[in-house]
Design an enzyme around this catalytic site. Structure first.
Site, PDB file in Angstrom:
ATOM      1  CB  SER A  19      -0.915   0.017   1.225  1.00 35.69           C
ATOM      2  OG  SER A  19      -1.683   1.206   1.208  1.00 35.69           O
ATOM      3  N   GLY A  20       0.301   2.291  -0.608  1.00 37.36           N
ATOM      4  CA  GLY A  20       0.975   3.583  -0.579  1.00 37.36           C
ATOM      5  C   GLY A  20       1.092   4.228  -1.942  1.00 37.36           C
ATOM      6  CD  GLU A  42      -7.512   2.997  -0.023  1.00 36.89           C
ATOM      7  OE1 GLU A  42      -6.457   2.436   0.318  1.00 36.89           O
ATOM      8  OE2 GLU A  42      -7.895   3.044  -1.211  1.00 36.89           O
ATOM      9  CE1 TYR A  43     -12.222   0.559  -1.980  1.00 36.36           C
ATOM     10  CE2 TYR A  43     -14.578   0.590  -2.389  1.00 36.36           C
ATOM     11  CZ  TYR A  43     -13.295   0.302  -2.816  1.00 36.36           C
ATOM     12  OH  TYR A  43     -13.090  -0.240  -4.054  1.00 36.36           O
ATOM     13  CE  LYS A  60      -3.019  -2.613  -0.130  1.00 38.23           C
ATOM     14  NZ  LYS A  60      -3.942  -2.323  -1.163  1.00 38.23           N
ATOM     15  CG  HIS A  64      -4.945  -0.950   3.955  1.00 35.50           C
ATOM     16  ND1 HIS A  64      -5.167  -0.504   2.663  1.00 35.50           N
ATOM     17  CD2 HIS A  64      -4.190   0.000   4.553  1.00 35.50           C
ATOM     18  CE1 HIS A  64      -4.568   0.661   2.493  1.00 35.50           C
ATOM     19  NE2 HIS A  64      -3.965   0.991   3.618  1.00 35.50           N
ATOM     20  CG  ASN A  65      -7.269  -1.799  -0.447  1.00 36.38           C
ATOM     21  OD1 ASN A  65      -6.261  -1.557   0.206  1.00 36.38           O
ATOM     22  ND2 ASN A  65      -7.257  -1.935  -1.748  1.00 36.38           N
ATOM     23  NE  ARG A  85     -15.212   4.041  -3.006  1.00 37.48           N
ATOM     24  CZ  ARG A  85     -13.902   3.925  -3.203  1.00 37.48           C
ATOM     25  NH1 ARG A  85     -13.442   3.384  -4.316  1.00 37.48           N
ATOM     26  NH2 ARG A  85     -13.033   4.319  -2.294  1.00 37.48           N
TER      27      ARG A  85
HETATM   28  C1  6PG Z   1      -3.292   1.292  -1.572  1.00 36.64           C
HETATM   29  C2  6PG Z   1      -4.631   1.402  -2.256  1.00 36.64           C
HETATM   30  C3  6PG Z   1      -4.661   0.732  -3.581  1.00 36.64           C
HETATM   31  C4  6PG Z   1      -6.033   0.753  -4.249  1.00 36.64           C
HETATM   32  C5  6PG Z   1      -6.416   2.061  -4.787  1.00 36.64           C
HETATM   33  C6  6PG Z   1      -7.668   2.059  -5.649  1.00 36.64           C
HETATM   34  O1  6PG Z   1      -3.305   0.734  -0.482  1.00 36.64           O
HETATM   35  O2  6PG Z   1      -2.279   1.768  -2.092  1.00 36.64           O
HETATM   36  O3  6PG Z   1      -5.592   0.779  -1.462  1.00 36.64           O
HETATM   37  O4  6PG Z   1      -4.265  -0.587  -3.349  1.00 36.64           O
HETATM   38  O5  6PG Z   1      -6.012  -0.112  -5.305  1.00 36.64           O
HETATM   39  O6  6PG Z   1      -6.556   2.943  -3.736  1.00 36.64           O
HETATM   40  O7  6PG Z   1      -8.745   1.413  -5.063  1.00 36.64           O
HETATM   41  P1  6PG Z   1     -10.232   1.646  -5.610  1.00 36.64           P
HETATM   42  O8  6PG Z   1     -10.122   1.802  -7.098  1.00 36.64           O
HETATM   43  O9  6PG Z   1     -10.993   0.410  -5.269  1.00 36.64           O
HETATM   44  O10 6PG Z   1     -10.722   2.872  -4.970  1.00 36.64           O
END
Ligand code: 6PG
Length: 471
Positions: A116-117, A178-179, A171, A174-175, A275
């Protein structure tokens, strides 16, 4: 992403061989970004494998799905027992479970690693979440921990997560988080703009302030910068962006997985649905013309400064719930798969380098360091107090948003979860009675859990029960 990881590894003294099936890309990379470094290139999979030291460590950065399996198939003829394949893409964890097993049968050690990053993280320090075949870890640990981001105390944001699909599972969560974080920030943005009528510069100032306190995080920081960013005509660029959110699927996987495991990860679920709703742009345009909102003005009329402070508290409390839900899910998955997840270690891995990095993750690490068996993040004294302190503000914000008709799906579902969790008694007693009434599905008495009984509620429904089971 791949190029940046290679450059990062080179910076840390590792000799890397770059390969891309479009060989001109390899040549271009060697002649430009990699010029003057120790990086070498290969024009075929065979050449790549011939150039690697044993045990070979091959890291794939390709699109999740079939492309990973295809690449592995191409590699296998040129690999030997004990060689390591690392998948650094956003693969779905069941694929990583399968690949770990199938490759172990062939004597190859598979690692599925969350990375990630984004581009910058890959170049200067990503968060890395490796899992899979533990026999691979000693060989890749020095590389991964060298190139990973470092937490403020210097600890690498990378450690072994667990067996089979654990790395990609973590991960995925994590995502999902993130959402959730992004959706919460977007809800705040709508309240500040539509509800309080603030300009984008005023909003940017609020995010600047928030980034100095308990909300200090990468996503708050980039939101501040986005809000300030002007197009060539001087208007904030963000106002010109079509309001339809994309998604590559990891949030959806998290929500589906939570349903499969019966864990109420409601905030991420709402973030995914938000979304989806945003994507129904044409339908929303039509609805906006015919569906009535509240009779009250959509504008907030009270003390703006006090309300903004309450908004910050609401954001913080909802975020705590989101992480609590994410950790509940990981805990359940760990039970289901027999993974020995280190929850404090996961918070540390997310503390730097990744998209959800924040000061707040340091507190989560403390909570799980103090009590590795913590049943729920909300039970930790720090988070108990934080939510107790924020809850009145949180309720005010959600109530205000509902009153003026501004949607807050993530913020309000978090509050509903919080209130549901803290209720010893929920109305599911009535629900059980209803199920038994119409379908003889049986129920348990509070006084005798585990013993399922049926009542002939109408006198005409009979005493025969349906089979009792839970999906
Ligand atoms: C990360 C992000 C990455 C992710 C994008 C797009 O940790 O660097 O999570 O892995 O793929 O942020 O995700 P979406 O297209 O589903 O928003």
């Amino acid at each position: 992403m791949g190029q940046n990881l290679i450059l990062n590894m080179n910076d840390h003294g590792f000799v890397v061989c770059a390969y891309n099936r479009t060989t001109s890309k390899v040549d271009h990379f060697l002649e430009n970004e990699a010029k003057g470094t120790n990086i070498v290139g290969a024009h075929s999979v065979e050449e790549l494998c011939a150039k690697l030291k044993r045990p070979r460590k091959v890291m794939l950065l390709v699109k999740a799905g079939d492309a990973v399996d295809n690449f592995i198939d191409q590699l296998l003829p040129f690999l030997e027992q004990g060689d390591i394949i690392i998948d650094g893409g956003n693969s779905h964890f069941p694929d990583s479970i399968r690949r770990t097993k199938d490759l172990a049968d062939k004597g190859i050690l598979f690692v599925g690693s969350g990375v990630s990053g984004g581009e910058e993280g890959a170049r200067y320090g990503p968060s890395l979440m490796p899992g899979g075949n533990p026999a691979a870890w000693p060989a890749i640990k020095p590389i991964f921990q060298a190139i990973a981001a470092k937490a403020p105390d210097g600890a690498p944001c990378c450690d072994w997560v667990g067996e089979t699909g654990a790395g990609h599972y973590v991960k995925m969560v994590h995502n999902g988080i993130e959402y959730g974080d992004m959706q919460l920030i977007c809800e705040v943005y709508q309240i500040l703009g539509e509800g309080l009528g603030l300009s984008h510069d005023e909003m940017a100032d609020i995010f600047t302030e928030w980034n100095k306190g308990e909300l200090d995080s990468y996503l708050i920081e980039i939101t501040r910068d986005i809000l300030k960013y002007k197009d060539t005509d001087g208007t904030p660029l963000v106002t010109k962006i079509r309001d339809t959110a994309g998604q590559k699927g990891t949030g959806k996987w998290t929500a589906i997985d939570s349903l499969d495991r019966g864990i109420p990860v409601t905030l991420i679920g709402e973030a995914v649905y938000s979304r989806c709703l945003s994507s129904l742009k044409d339908e929303r345009v039509r609805a906006s013309k015919i569906l009535k909102g509240p009779t009250n003005s959509p504008k907030f009329t009270g003390d703006k400064k006090a309300f903004i402070a309450q908004l910050g508290q609401a954001l913080y409390a909802a975020k705590i719930v989101s992480y609590a839900q994410g950790y509940m899910l990981m805990r359940q998955a760990a039970k289901d798969y027999g993974w020995n997840l280190n929850y404090a270690g996961i918070a540390l891995m997310w503390r730097g380098g990744c998209i959800i990095r924040s000061a707040f993750l340091g507190k989560i690490r403390d909570a799980y360091t103090t009590n590795p068996e913590l049943e729920n993040l909300l039970f930790d004294p720090f988070f108990q107090e934080a939510t107790a302190k924020a809850q009145d503000a949180w309720r005010t914000v959600v109530a205000q948003a509902v009153t003026v008709g501004i949607p807050t799906p993530a913020m309000s579902t978090a509050l509903n979860f919080y209130d549901g969790l803290r209720h010893e008694m929920l109305p599911a007693n009535l629900l059980q009675a209803q199920r038994d009434y119409f379908g003889a599905h049986t129920y348990e008495l509070l006084s005798a859990p585990g013993k399922f009984v049926h009542t002939n509620w109408t006198g005409t429904g009979g005493n025969i029960t349906a089979t009792t089971y839970d999906a």
